[in-house]
Write a protein that holds these residues in place. Sequence first.
Motif, PDB file in Angstrom:
ATOM      1  N   PHE A  38       5.352 -14.044  19.174  1.00 30.33           N
ATOM      2  CA  PHE A  38       4.894 -15.283  19.803  1.00 30.33           C
ATOM      3  C   PHE A  38       4.459 -15.091  21.245  1.00 30.33           C
ATOM      4  O   PHE A  38       3.723 -15.908  21.790  1.00 30.33           O
ATOM      5  CB  PHE A  38       6.010 -16.343  19.747  1.00 30.33           C
ATOM      6  N   ASP A  39       4.911 -13.992  21.861  1.00 26.26           N
ATOM      7  CA  ASP A  39       4.546 -13.761  23.250  1.00 26.26           C
ATOM      8  C   ASP A  39       3.061 -13.457  23.426  1.00 26.26           C
ATOM      9  O   ASP A  39       2.522 -13.513  24.537  1.00 26.26           O
ATOM     10  CB  ASP A  39       5.377 -12.607  23.826  1.00 26.26           C
ATOM     11  N   SER A  40       2.382 -13.134  22.316  1.00 26.42           N
ATOM     12  CA  SER A  40       0.940 -12.855  22.398  1.00 26.42           C
ATOM     13  C   SER A  40       0.085 -14.106  22.258  1.00 26.42           C
ATOM     14  O   SER A  40      -1.137 -14.031  22.428  1.00 26.42           O
ATOM     15  CB  SER A  40       0.533 -11.843  21.319  1.00 26.42           C
ATOM     16  N   LEU A  41       0.708 -15.250  21.962  1.00 27.88           N
ATOM     17  CA  LEU A  41      -0.061 -16.484  21.759  1.00 27.88           C
ATOM     18  C   LEU A  41      -0.838 -16.914  23.007  1.00 27.88           C
ATOM     19  O   LEU A  41      -2.008 -17.305  22.890  1.00 27.88           O
ATOM     20  CB  LEU A  41       0.870 -17.607  21.301  1.00 27.88           C
ATOM     21  N   PRO A  42      -0.236 -16.892  24.213  1.00 24.18           N
ATOM     22  CA  PRO A  42      -1.029 -17.295  25.390  1.00 24.18           C
ATOM     23  C   PRO A  42      -2.296 -16.475  25.568  1.00 24.18           C
ATOM     24  O   PRO A  42      -3.350 -17.007  25.914  1.00 24.18           O
ATOM     25  CB  PRO A  42      -0.044 -17.098  26.545  1.00 24.18           C
ATOM     26  N   GLN A  43      -2.203 -15.162  25.309  1.00 17.04           N
ATOM     27  CA  GLN A  43      -3.381 -14.307  25.426  1.00 17.04           C
ATOM     28  C   GLN A  43      -4.426 -14.666  24.373  1.00 17.04           C
ATOM     29  O   GLN A  43      -5.629 -14.712  24.658  1.00 17.04           O
ATOM     30  CB  GLN A  43      -2.964 -12.837  25.275  1.00 17.04           C
ATOM     31  N   ILE A  44      -3.954 -14.942  23.152  1.00 17.33           N
ATOM     32  CA  ILE A  44      -4.869 -15.311  22.068  1.00 17.33           C
ATOM     33  C   ILE A  44      -5.584 -16.623  22.384  1.00 17.33           C
ATOM     34  O   ILE A  44      -6.808 -16.739  22.234  1.00 17.33           O
ATOM     35  CB  ILE A  44      -4.096 -15.413  20.734  1.00 17.33           C
ATOM     36  N   TYR A  45      -4.816 -17.629  22.810  1.00 16.45           N
ATOM     37  CA  TYR A  45      -5.411 -18.915  23.161  1.00 16.45           C
ATOM     38  C   TYR A  45      -6.388 -18.767  24.329  1.00 16.45           C
ATOM     39  O   TYR A  45      -7.472 -19.368  24.331  1.00 16.45           O
ATOM     40  CB  TYR A  45      -4.321 -19.918  23.532  1.00 16.45           C
ATOM     41  N   GLY A  46      -6.004 -17.967  25.310  1.00 15.54           N
ATOM     42  CA  GLY A  46      -6.870 -17.778  26.461  1.00 15.54           C
ATOM     43  C   GLY A  46      -8.181 -17.113  26.093  1.00 15.54           C
ATOM     44  O   GLY A  46      -9.260 -17.518  26.566  1.00 15.54           O
ATOM     45  N   ASP A  47      -8.118 -16.076  25.228  1.00 17.78           N
ATOM     46  CA  ASP A  47      -9.341 -15.384  24.802  1.00 17.78           C
ATOM     47  C   ASP A  47     -10.261 -16.327  24.025  1.00 17.78           C
ATOM     48  O   ASP A  47     -11.487 -16.279  24.194  1.00 17.78           O
ATOM     49  CB  ASP A  47      -8.989 -14.172  23.934  1.00 17.78           C
ATOM     50  N   PHE A  48      -9.665 -17.178  23.192  1.00 19.69           N
ATOM     51  CA  PHE A  48     -10.478 -18.124  22.414  1.00 19.69           C
ATOM     52  C   PHE A  48     -11.190 -19.113  23.345  1.00 19.69           C
ATOM     53  O   PHE A  48     -12.386 -19.366  23.190  1.00 19.69           O
ATOM     54  CB  PHE A  48      -9.590 -18.885  21.422  1.00 19.69           C
ATOM     55  N   LEU A  50     -11.898 -18.763  26.529  1.00 20.74           N
ATOM     56  CA  LEU A  50     -12.904 -18.072  27.338  1.00 20.74           C
ATOM     57  C   LEU A  50     -14.167 -17.790  26.532  1.00 20.74           C
ATOM     58  O   LEU A  50     -15.291 -17.929  27.046  1.00 20.74           O
ATOM     59  CB  LEU A  50     -12.322 -16.757  27.872  1.00 20.74           C
ATOM     60  N   GLU A  51     -14.000 -17.407  25.276  1.00 21.44           N
ATOM     61  CA  GLU A  51     -15.151 -17.117  24.417  1.00 21.44           C
ATOM     62  C   GLU A  51     -15.997 -18.361  24.205  1.00 21.44           C
ATOM     63  O   GLU A  51     -17.224 -18.331  24.328  1.00 21.44           O
ATOM     64  CB  GLU A  51     -14.662 -16.577  23.070  1.00 21.44           C
ATOM     65  N   VAL A  52     -15.337 -19.480  23.887  1.00 22.18           N
ATOM     66  CA  VAL A  52     -16.062 -20.721  23.615  1.00 22.18           C
ATOM     67  C   VAL A  52     -16.674 -21.281  24.888  1.00 22.18           C
ATOM     68  O   VAL A  52     -17.829 -21.741  24.898  1.00 22.18           O
ATOM     69  CB  VAL A  52     -15.125 -21.753  22.960  1.00 22.18           C
ATOM     70  N   SER A  53     -15.905 -21.252  25.982  1.00 27.05           N
ATOM     71  CA  SER A  53     -16.427 -21.784  27.244  1.00 27.05           C
ATOM     72  C   SER A  53     -17.599 -20.965  27.764  1.00 27.05           C
ATOM     73  O   SER A  53     -18.431 -21.464  28.527  1.00 27.05           O
ATOM     74  CB  SER A  53     -15.321 -21.830  28.294  1.00 27.05           C
ATOM     75  N   GLY A  54     -17.691 -19.708  27.344  1.00 28.09           N
ATOM     76  CA  GLY A  54     -18.812 -18.865  27.748  1.00 28.09           C
ATOM     77  C   GLY A  54     -20.053 -19.078  26.911  1.00 28.09           C
ATOM     78  O   GLY A  54     -21.046 -18.363  27.079  1.00 28.09           O
TER      79      GLY A  54
END
Length: 287
Positions: A38-48, A50-54
């Motif tokens: 679960f500790d990887s969830l913030p990174q996963i959400y952040g990457d998603f 950033l990808e969409v906002s870009g």
Amino acid sequence: MVRALQQIFIIIILILLLAALPKIISVDPSSGSLEWSFDSLPQIYGDFILEVSGGSLGTYQLGQQTRPIAEDIADNFLTSLQIVLIAVNASLIISLIFGVFISRFRLTKLFGAFLNILASIPDFIIIVMSMLLAVKIYKTTGIRVISLRPDGGALNTWFPTVLAAIAPTLYLFKLVSVKYYQTSGEDYIKTAVAKGMGLNYINFQHVYKNLEPFIKSELVKVISLAIGNLFIIEHIMNVSGITKFIFQSNEVQPIAIGLFAMLLISLFVYISIRFIFYLFKRGFIYE
């Protein structure tokens, strides 16, 4: 308004959590137990985000190719939307016609008995049996009714649409039939019959008006039945629909985009049904 925003936020979090499951779940080779990261969830959400906002929806794997989601999602979305939209609306129309407006005919009783038999069979078995029947028809008559090629055109969409309509029709027809017979026994219906009002008038102006709220309250479940079967149908019949992004990748981006697209399809179908109810009421029901 605040509650609606809260619900939207929760839905987004849940969809991203589902999309991230292949990344946060692993199997410990020594013990064979599941491990959750679960500790990887913030990174996963952040990457998603950033990808969409870009301005990019990311990529997905199609065989040996890596393709941009944005180039393929429009056609796939329209294919899945067409299947679910026609399937759910057709199931609603069939259920109302056979369950209310021509329920007194013997043909309707035979149709109801046939649907009751189908209702006892799991949806997956019905889908597989229908495909086997289509293959048997082709071998016997030479008439091709299905195509398992993604570029099969109408052959690749009409049969999946029929299959997607089966579960909603079974559920809605049973609901409408039960409510119809319950409503038919009410005192105001007996009074209308005693006054010599026509059966069609009673069905339109009294029975239907009391059935409509029950149908509206079950719309979410009806659409979910069609969406659930769509996952099976598109996968085993090789339909180039929106579920392709979910099944053909274990990456967060395509799975999340596919799930959000499914949610959008459900919303469009729900709005279309409410619009049909509105037009029907404006055209046939006297307030």
